[in-house]
Design a protein around this motif. Structure first.
Motif, mmCIF file in Angstrom:
data_model
loop_
_atom_site.group_PDB
_atom_site.id
_atom_site.type_symbol
_atom_site.label_atom_id
_atom_site.label_comp_id
_atom_site.label_asym_id
_atom_site.label_seq_id
_atom_site.Cartn_x
_atom_site.Cartn_y
_atom_site.Cartn_z
ATOM 1 N N LEU A 454 25.234 37.709 20.834
ATOM 2 C CA LEU A 454 24.296 36.796 21.485
ATOM 3 C C LEU A 454 24.098 37.236 22.928
ATOM 4 N N TRP A 455 22.855 37.456 23.302
ATOM 5 C CA TRP A 455 22.531 37.844 24.672
ATOM 6 C C TRP A 455 21.701 36.749 25.325
ATOM 7 N N LEU A 456 22.041 36.449 26.571
ATOM 8 C CA LEU A 456 21.258 35.488 27.352
ATOM 9 C C LEU A 456 20.123 36.248 28.030
ATOM 10 N N ASP A 457 18.883 35.928 27.635
ATOM 11 C CA ASP A 457 17.707 36.666 28.117
ATOM 12 C C ASP A 457 17.159 36.045 29.398
ATOM 13 N N ASP A 458 16.411 36.849 30.154
ATOM 14 C CA ASP A 458 15.701 36.387 31.360
ATOM 15 C C ASP A 458 16.625 35.725 32.378
ATOM 16 N N PHE A 459 17.871 36.191 32.472
ATOM 17 C CA PHE A 459 18.806 35.553 33.393
ATOM 18 C C PHE A 459 18.337 35.735 34.833
ATOM 19 N N GLY A 460 18.360 34.625 35.582
ATOM 20 C CA GLY A 460 17.964 34.672 36.984
ATOM 21 C C GLY A 460 16.593 34.118 37.258
ATOM 22 N N LYS A 478 21.112 39.668 29.923
ATOM 23 C CA LYS A 478 20.017 40.567 30.267
ATOM 24 C C LYS A 478 19.472 40.197 31.643
ATOM 25 N N ILE A 479 19.493 41.166 32.556
ATOM 26 C CA ILE A 479 18.950 40.962 33.895
ATOM 27 C C ILE A 479 17.425 41.073 33.797
ATOM 28 N N ASP A 480 16.732 40.028 34.232
ATOM 29 C CA ASP A 480 15.288 39.992 34.048
ATOM 30 C C ASP A 480 14.596 41.168 34.720
ATOM 31 N N ARG A 481 13.512 41.626 34.083
ATOM 32 C CA ARG A 481 12.779 42.807 34.539
ATOM 33 C C ARG A 481 12.158 42.641 35.918
ATOM 34 N N THR A 482 12.016 41.395 36.379
ATOM 35 C CA THR A 482 11.402 41.183 37.697
ATOM 36 C C THR A 482 12.321 41.601 38.835
ATOM 37 N N PHE A 483 13.631 41.723 38.574
ATOM 38 C CA PHE A 483 14.576 42.056 39.637
ATOM 39 C C PHE A 483 14.876 43.550 39.720
ATOM 40 N N VAL A 495 21.313 42.748 46.028
ATOM 41 C CA VAL A 495 22.452 41.825 46.086
ATOM 42 C C VAL A 495 22.424 40.887 44.884
ATOM 43 N N LEU A 496 21.216 40.423 44.519
ATOM 44 C CA LEU A 496 21.082 39.520 43.381
ATOM 45 C C LEU A 496 21.526 40.198 42.089
ATOM 46 N N VAL A 497 21.068 41.431 41.858
ATOM 47 C CA VAL A 497 21.463 42.157 40.649
ATOM 48 C C VAL A 497 22.976 42.373 40.637
ATOM 49 N N SER A 498 23.526 42.754 41.768
ATOM 50 C CA SER A 498 24.969 42.972 41.859
ATOM 51 C C SER A 498 25.746 41.692 41.566
ATOM 52 N N THR A 499 25.225 40.581 42.056
ATOM 53 C CA THR A 499 25.878 39.288 41.817
ATOM 54 C C THR A 499 25.857 38.926 40.333
ATOM 55 N N ILE A 500 24.708 39.134 39.686
ATOM 56 C CA ILE A 500 24.597 38.834 38.256
ATOM 57 C C ILE A 500 25.581 39.691 37.459
ATOM 58 N N VAL A 501 25.662 40.983 37.819
ATOM 59 C CA VAL A 501 26.593 41.875 37.124
ATOM 60 C C VAL A 501 28.030 41.384 37.287
ATOM 61 N N ASN A 502 28.399 41.015 38.510
ATOM 62 C CA ASN A 502 29.760 40.540 38.756
ATOM 63 C C ASN A 502 30.058 39.244 38.019
ATOM 64 N N SER A 510 28.737 41.783 28.434
ATOM 65 C CA SER A 510 28.003 43.024 28.671
ATOM 66 C C SER A 510 26.770 42.710 29.513
ATOM 67 N N LEU A 511 26.308 43.677 30.315
ATOM 68 C CA LEU A 511 25.115 43.504 31.143
ATOM 69 C C LEU A 511 24.043 44.479 30.697
ATOM 70 N N ILE A 512 22.832 43.965 30.563
ATOM 71 C CA ILE A 512 21.712 44.772 30.099
ATOM 72 C C ILE A 512 20.594 44.664 31.124
ATOM 73 N N GLY A 513 20.153 45.790 31.655
ATOM 74 C CA GLY A 513 19.073 45.794 32.628
ATOM 75 C C GLY A 513 17.731 46.039 31.952
ATOM 76 N N GLU A 514 16.768 45.153 32.213
ATOM 77 C CA GLU A 514 15.422 45.312 31.649
ATOM 78 C C GLU A 514 14.480 45.895 32.699
ATOM 79 N N GLY A 515 13.366 46.440 32.224
ATOM 80 C CA GLY A 515 12.315 46.891 33.123
ATOM 81 C C GLY A 515 12.657 48.157 33.893
ATOM 82 N N VAL A 516 13.515 49.020 33.332
ATOM 83 C CA VAL A 516 13.880 50.277 34.011
ATOM 84 C C VAL A 516 12.716 51.256 33.880
ATOM 85 N N GLU A 517 12.160 51.642 35.024
ATOM 86 C CA GLU A 517 10.959 52.483 35.008
ATOM 87 C C GLU A 517 11.202 53.909 35.477
#
Length: 553
Positions: A454-460, A478-483, A495-502, A510-517
């Motif tokens: 189970l993954w929590l989507d659009d976190f943040g 899942k770290i939302d693609r907007t960040f 800082v926000l992404v780092s905080t979510i990861v921590n 597990s941490l999943i980053g979306e929107g990697v371009e």
């Protein structure tokens, strides 16, 4: 003048009132009539029937007396309302002409029809008023709206029409029970009445839909002020079944004759404006604009086609690769819904998925997506036995999650396609807790126990917090693609992404980053300890055959 003793005995035994009178002046009244009219005893010489009647009945009575004297061969009948008693008494009076000593007099029998009138009023009320809220119902609302439009047309004035729909009413019914739902509707009716003038009409159309007619109304400040007051009233917490419950309302407003010159179009306009308020976030009011009409027609046609989208085979799943940042190898794929319309072409999921939720089709569509994704995952895993850790990820709406908690749908789908639970990842949002937390938690816990990820989507993006992460039995975030895109050059985003990861790692998620371009974003996520990443850097969503060719061969 007197009457004979035998005649007097006879009429005293009658169940109806009997009055002998010279025009309006009472000459004789039997006991029943004395009681009805509350006449003094003994009877004075100058007591009239009209003194005992209300003003409207008084005029009808005097007219009937004159008409009876002028047409003695035709008995007059008239309904009268007495004003002598605390409780209104209605009588049916039947007049006839009687000649005594060559003098034309009137003999009237009076029958108490108060209970009949009360019964008629009960029937009338039931036919025109809502039994739960005592507001005018749809029939009376339409009748009053017709009258107001006619009056506005004659007076060259405006009428404002409002449609009001309660947000989260279904949740109240499902969670707290229908008793709480009924109490919510009654309290809503009371609050709506506080916002309006005596000349306005507040009605309940049915369900959680209310409407308001504002006669003598300009488009200007007053209609907007009333709409704002309604929103304020509805967002104030309700107390239901001993609990404080927060809901809101969506209000659509249209103006006659500015927006439409007939009743049917006016109703459609108000409904269209209300729908716009809902789709733009709810807890708001919107005035009808002409561009909404074209949108409403398009939406109606799209809704019609959506009902057969599964049976017509118009849906498809596209797959976007998910990579393991530690090994830089393919880990899985997210299945994304696509609809290719026969005439419109590709319809955005941002349009048809919310529409499917609204019209109750999301369950069927989600079930199809789960089946198709699991079937495809099985095909790929069988074709590549070495890919024992390959998983497929599917999004669930919170509505569907609640329904799935009542059966074994997901375990049955896994069994049907011979797919191990760990090969399926379900993506949910934190909104799953906003409506039916207990049922959602039960279903998610059961899925987690059998091995589904189970993954929590659009976190943040919403009201996410550590408490949300702790309460949900998720295995990944899942770290939302907007960040992610901003994290390279924006210190606050980094800082926000780092905080979510921590936060995620502190709970062993597990941490999943979306929107990697690009590679820089990938390396940023990797350096901060993210386990997985997806985005255009790895590949755009594509059909199953293309995905297999590009990533599995």
């Amino acid at each position: 003048m007197s009457v004979t003793h035998n005649f007097q005995q006879l009429i005293e035994q009658l169940p109806d009132g009997v009055v002998l009178h010279d025009r309006d002046t009472i000459l004789y009244a039997n006991g029943v009539a004395n009681t009805m009219l509350e006449l003094p005893s003994p009877l004075p010489s100058a007591v009239s029937v009209s003194q005992q009647l209300d003003p409207v009945s008084r005029e009808a009575w005097l007219h009937a007396c004159e008409k009876q004297l002028g047409q003695p061969d035709h008995n007059q009948r008239v309904e009268l309302k007495l004003q002598t008693q605390e409780v209104a008494t209605h009588v049916e009076a039947s007049l006839s002409t009687l000649i005594l000593d060559d003098t034309p007099l009137l003999l009237t029998t009076m029958r108490d029809i108060s209970e009949q009138k009360r019964q008629e009023e009960r029937i009338r009320h039931a036919a025109n008023y809502d039994a739960l809220t005592s507001l005018p119902n749809r029939a009376l609302f339409l009748d009053r709206l017709k009258q107001e439009l006619v009056r506005a047309n004659r007076a060259d004035s405006r009428v404002a029409l409002m449609f009001i729909d309660l947000d989260r009413f279904k949740w109240v019914n499902d969670t707290l029970g229908h008793g709480a739902g009924d109490e919510l509707l009654r309290e809503t009716a009371k609050r709506l009445l506080l916002c309006h003038r005596q000349s306005d009409t507040v009605a309940r159309l049915g369900g959680d839909e209310f409407t308001v007619i504002l006669p003598d109304m300009a488009r200007g400040p007053h209609a907007e002020r009333v709409a704002a007051q309604i929103i304020e009233q509805l967002v104030t917490p309700f107390h239901l079944e001993g609990q404080e419950v927060g809901i809101s309302g969506s209000v659509g407003v249209t103006i006659y004759p500015d927006d439409a010159d007939n009743l049917d179009d006016l109703l459609k306009n108000a409904d269209t404006a209300m729908y716009r308020a809902k789709t733009e976030g709810r807890n708001a009011y919107r005035f009808f604009t002409q561009d909404m009409h074209a949108e409403a027609i398009a939406r109606m046609e799209l809704e019609k086609d959506l009902h057969t989208v599964v049976s017509d085979g118009a849906l498809a799943l596209f797959y976007q690769p998910i990579y393991d940042l530690k090994t830089n190898k393919l880990a899985g794929a997210e299945a994304l819904l696509r609809w290719t319309h026969s005439t419109r072409g590709a319809v955005s999921p941002e349009i048809f998925i919310p529409l499917a939720e609204e019209v109750g089709l999301i369950a069927e569509i989600t079930e199809w997506a789960l089946n198709e994704a699991c079937r495809q995952a099985k095909v790929w895993r069988d074709a590549h036995p070495e890919a024992t850790d390959f998983f497929i990820s599917v999004n669930l709406t919170c509505t569907r999650c609640r329904e799935l908690s009542t059966d074994d749908m997901i375990p049955d789908i896994l069994k049907k396609h011979d797919l191990p639970p760990q090969a399926l990842t379900l993506e949910i949002t934190e909104n799953i807790l906003s409506e039916d937390k207990e049922r959602a938690m039960l279903m998610l816990t059961q899925l987690r126990e059998i091995g589904v990820r189970l993954w929590l989507d659009d976190f943040g993006t919403g009201f996410s917090s550590l408490s949300v992460l702790r309460s949900l039995p998720v295995t990944g975030v899942k770290i939302d693609r907007t960040f992610v895109p901003d994290a390279i050059h924006d210190k606050e985003a980094a800082v926000l992404v780092s905080t979510i990861v921590n936060m995620g790692h502190s709970l062993e998620h597990s941490l999943i980053g979306e929107g990697v371009e690009n590679e820089a974003q990938m390396l940023f996520l990797k350096s901060h300890g993210c386990e997985y990443a997806q985005g255009y850097f790895y590949g755009k969503p594509c059909a199953a055959d293309e995905f297999h060719f590009n990533y599995l061969k």
